[in-house]
Design an enzyme around this catalytic site. Structure first.
Site, short mmCIF file in Angstrom:
data_model
loop_
_atom_site.label_atom_id
_atom_site.label_comp_id
_atom_site.label_asym_id
_atom_site.label_seq_id
_atom_site.Cartn_x
_atom_site.Cartn_y
_atom_site.Cartn_z
N LYS A 107 4.77 -2.69 11.16
CA LYS A 107 4.15 -3.43 10.05
C LYS A 107 3.36 -4.59 10.65
O LYS A 107 3.71 -5.09 11.72
CB LYS A 107 5.23 -3.98 9.11
CG LYS A 107 4.71 -4.32 7.73
CD LYS A 107 4.57 -3.10 6.86
CE LYS A 107 4.01 -3.41 5.48
NZ LYS A 107 4.18 -2.28 4.57
P1 NAD Z 1 -1.74 -5.81 -4.15
O1 NAD Z 1 -2.15 -7.01 -3.40
O2 NAD Z 1 -2.73 -4.76 -4.47
O3 NAD Z 1 -1.03 -6.21 -5.53
C1 NAD Z 1 -0.02 -7.14 -5.67
C2 NAD Z 1 -0.09 -7.68 -7.09
O4 NAD Z 1 1.01 -8.53 -7.33
C3 NAD Z 1 -1.35 -8.50 -7.35
O5 NAD Z 1 -1.94 -8.11 -8.57
C4 NAD Z 1 -0.83 -9.93 -7.41
O6 NAD Z 1 -1.61 -10.77 -8.24
C5 NAD Z 1 0.56 -9.72 -7.95
N1 NAD Z 1 1.47 -10.82 -7.62
C6 NAD Z 1 1.51 -11.58 -6.51
N2 NAD Z 1 2.49 -12.49 -6.59
C7 NAD Z 1 3.09 -12.28 -7.77
C8 NAD Z 1 4.19 -12.90 -8.44
N3 NAD Z 1 4.84 -13.90 -7.89
N4 NAD Z 1 4.54 -12.43 -9.64
C9 NAD Z 1 3.90 -11.39 -10.19
N5 NAD Z 1 2.86 -10.77 -9.63
C10 NAD Z 1 2.46 -11.21 -8.43
O7 NAD Z 1 -0.51 -5.20 -3.31
P2 NAD Z 1 0.07 -3.72 -3.34
O8 NAD Z 1 -0.59 -2.96 -2.26
O9 NAD Z 1 0.06 -3.22 -4.73
O10 NAD Z 1 1.57 -4.00 -2.85
C11 NAD Z 1 2.59 -4.44 -3.73
C12 NAD Z 1 3.93 -4.12 -3.10
O11 NAD Z 1 4.02 -2.71 -2.81
C13 NAD Z 1 4.24 -4.82 -1.77
O12 NAD Z 1 5.61 -5.07 -1.68
C14 NAD Z 1 3.87 -3.76 -0.75
O13 NAD Z 1 4.52 -3.95 0.50
C15 NAD Z 1 4.33 -2.51 -1.45
N6 NAD Z 1 3.70 -1.27 -0.96
C16 NAD Z 1 2.36 -1.09 -1.01
C17 NAD Z 1 1.82 0.12 -0.56
C18 NAD Z 1 0.34 0.43 -0.65
O14 NAD Z 1 -0.02 1.58 -0.40
N7 NAD Z 1 -0.52 -0.49 -1.04
C19 NAD Z 1 2.66 1.11 -0.04
C20 NAD Z 1 4.03 0.89 -0.02
C21 NAD Z 1 4.53 -0.30 -0.49
#
Ligand code: NAD
Length: 476
Positions: A107
């Protein structure tokens, strides 16, 4: 009120690992070898922007190299630190093992608020960060393959792939150095939606097993279930959208960084998303009540809670007040080890992160294979498949004519059946299959062993056994 001591994110992952490994019979020392993070590289680099040099701190952590390349996203956020990337790298090891993606765990992260910088500035910063990682083979198609995570997406992946190409002009496989790229830069159909789509497939599989649904106290199908989602970013938006549009779920709450929207009759996910894109906030969205205290909505009465934003949001402070009987961890580490214990005692069923959000790495695996094979999925077989289907349709048409009104082909059948599968259909089919099989491997342990009472421990048991088998095969 006395402050409750919450373990760090990495400690939380280790505690959950330890709970599972205590039920296993691993050779002495192997447990420690699997648990520890192999290496974490920290880089500080300067970029000249807005007339002065700005110094940035970034990390790339490699948790386990029992399989190579290692794989895991790169996150852009101000909270990024060594503890966090190491926890996330460990989760990647277990996740890849669970869904049988042939990778070790890694990561990365850059301590930056991407919203503070213009696009051309972000490109300079990203290219410079990528340069530092590429120099040390921490981005490399055979050794370490990043992907998007919080704060990054297709755009950043395209910059990184291009940077790798500039530095490795003769590497024919350069496109396989990162996944999550745009289609025109070697990406694959369905990668952007993959993690959210995987959350949907995970829930569909869960609801196929009546015994598992009964463990939550819920009944029936996904249709009509009331869902609260936290984070309407890549993962949360796609998961909520598909569940609403295709499975009949009612999205009653959406929690974002600036509060929460609530409507017992259901929120239109697409409309909220559009509003957010346009106004950069969920505030002011019509047809919903807005509350400034977003996190309180995690405690709202609902059937399914989907934390899809960040880690540690369900913790020892609020765990006892969480009402949802079913939580699916779309984000990584949203439930701390302490909260996990509280929820288990309450009987809450948790579909764990290492399984629930594995859709991203699964489709990343397909993209990596596509890049290495230099051919789009479906290109060789599609027309041949269509020709064979045509034979059956011709026969059915003969029958149709022969039987007259006694039998008629269903409307749309011919068109649907004739169409051979394109890349998107194949990706979705591969993802669905992966999510079903991985769930079944967890539930076999969950229901098969008396000493396993939750899906998270079951998931750890399945994945640690696979990692241990790889190490043993290497002679360790
Ligand atoms: P992203 O940046 O696209 O979205 C995150 C969202 O959460 C944003 O809309 C942001 O405004 C919101 N946010 C931030 N802080 C917040 C809070 N305190 N309360 C409520 N909302 C809040 O990120 P993502 O890619 O969707 O990732 C989200 C989670 O999923 C992370 O934990 C990431 O590690 C996990 N994840 C992502 C992927 C991927 O393919 N993108 C894969 C596996 C896991």
């Amino acid at each position: 009120m006395t402050a409750i001591k919450e373990p760090s994110f990495r400690e939380s992952v280790d505690l959950m690992f330890n709970r599972a490994v205590a039920l296993m019979d691993l050779p002495p020392g192997l447990e420690e070898k699997i648990r520890v993070c192999n290496a974490t590289y920290t880089v500080r680099f300067g970029v000249r922007l807005r007339g002065q040099i700005h110094t940035f701190t970034g990390y790339r952590s490699v948790h386990s190299e029992h399989m190579e390349p290692v794989k895991g996203g790169i996150r852009y956020a101000m909270g990024v630190n060594q503890d966090e990337v190491e926890a996330l790298a460990a989760l990647m090891t277990y996740k890849c093992a669970l869904v049988e993606a042939p990778f070790g765990g890694s990561k990365g992260g850059l301590r930056i608020d991407p919203r503070e910088w213009e696009e051309h500035e972000l490109e300079l910063i990203t290219r410079r960060f990528a340069y530092e990682l590429i120099k040390r083979d921490l981005i490399n198609p055979a050794q370490n393959v990043p992907a998007p995570d919080m704060g990054t997406g297709e755009r950043e992946m395209a910059w990184m792939a291009d940077q790798y190409k500039r530095m490795n002009t003769t590497d024919i496989n350069y496109r396989a150095c990162v996944t999550g790229k745009p289609i025109n830069a070697g990406g694959i159909q369905g990668r952007v939606e993959a993690t959210g789509r995987g959350v949907q497939y995970a829930l569909q599989e869960f609801f196929r097993h009546l015994e598992d649904v009964a463990a939550t106290g819920l009944s029936g199908s996904l249709d009509g279930k009331r869902v609260v989602v936290q984070g309407l970013g890549n993962v949360g938006y796609h998961a909520a959208k598909f569940l609403q549009e295709e499975d009949g779920c009612v999205i009653t709450g959406i929690i974002e960084r600036d509060g929460a929207l609530y409507n017992e009759a259901g929120l239109d996910v697409e409309a909220v998303h559009e509003w957010m894109q346009k106004h950069d906030t969920i505030k002011g969205f019509p047809d919903a009540t807005h509350s400034a205290e977003g996190a309180a909505v995690l405690e709202a009465d609902c059937d399914i809670l989907i934390p899809a934003a960040m880690e540690g949001v369900i913790n020892m402070q609020n765990a006892a007040r969480i009402k949802a009987p079913l939580i699916i961890e779309a984000a990584n580490g949203p439930v701390t080890a302490g909260a996990d214990e509280v929820l288990r005692e309450k009987g809450t069923v948790i579909i764990p992160d290492m399984y629930a959000n594995a859709g991203g790495v699964t489709v990343s695996y397909f993209e990596w294979v596509k890049n290495l094979s230099h051919i789009r999925f479906g290109r060789m077989g599609r027309r041949q498949e269509e020709a064979r289907h045509q034979l059956i349709v011709d026969e059915l048409q003969r029958l149709d004519q022969h039987l007259g009104d006694a039998w008629v082909m269903s409307p749309g059948f011919k068109q649907k059946y004739l169409r051979g599968a394109g890349e998107l259909e194949l990706v979705r089919s591969g993802l669905d299959d992966t999510m079903r099989i991985a769930y079944q491997s967890m539930r076999e342990v969950w229901h098969g062993r008396k000493d396993v009472t939750d899906l998270r421990t079951a998931a750890y048991l399945v994945s640690i056994a696979k990692v241990a088998a790889s190490y043993r095969a290497m002679g360790l």
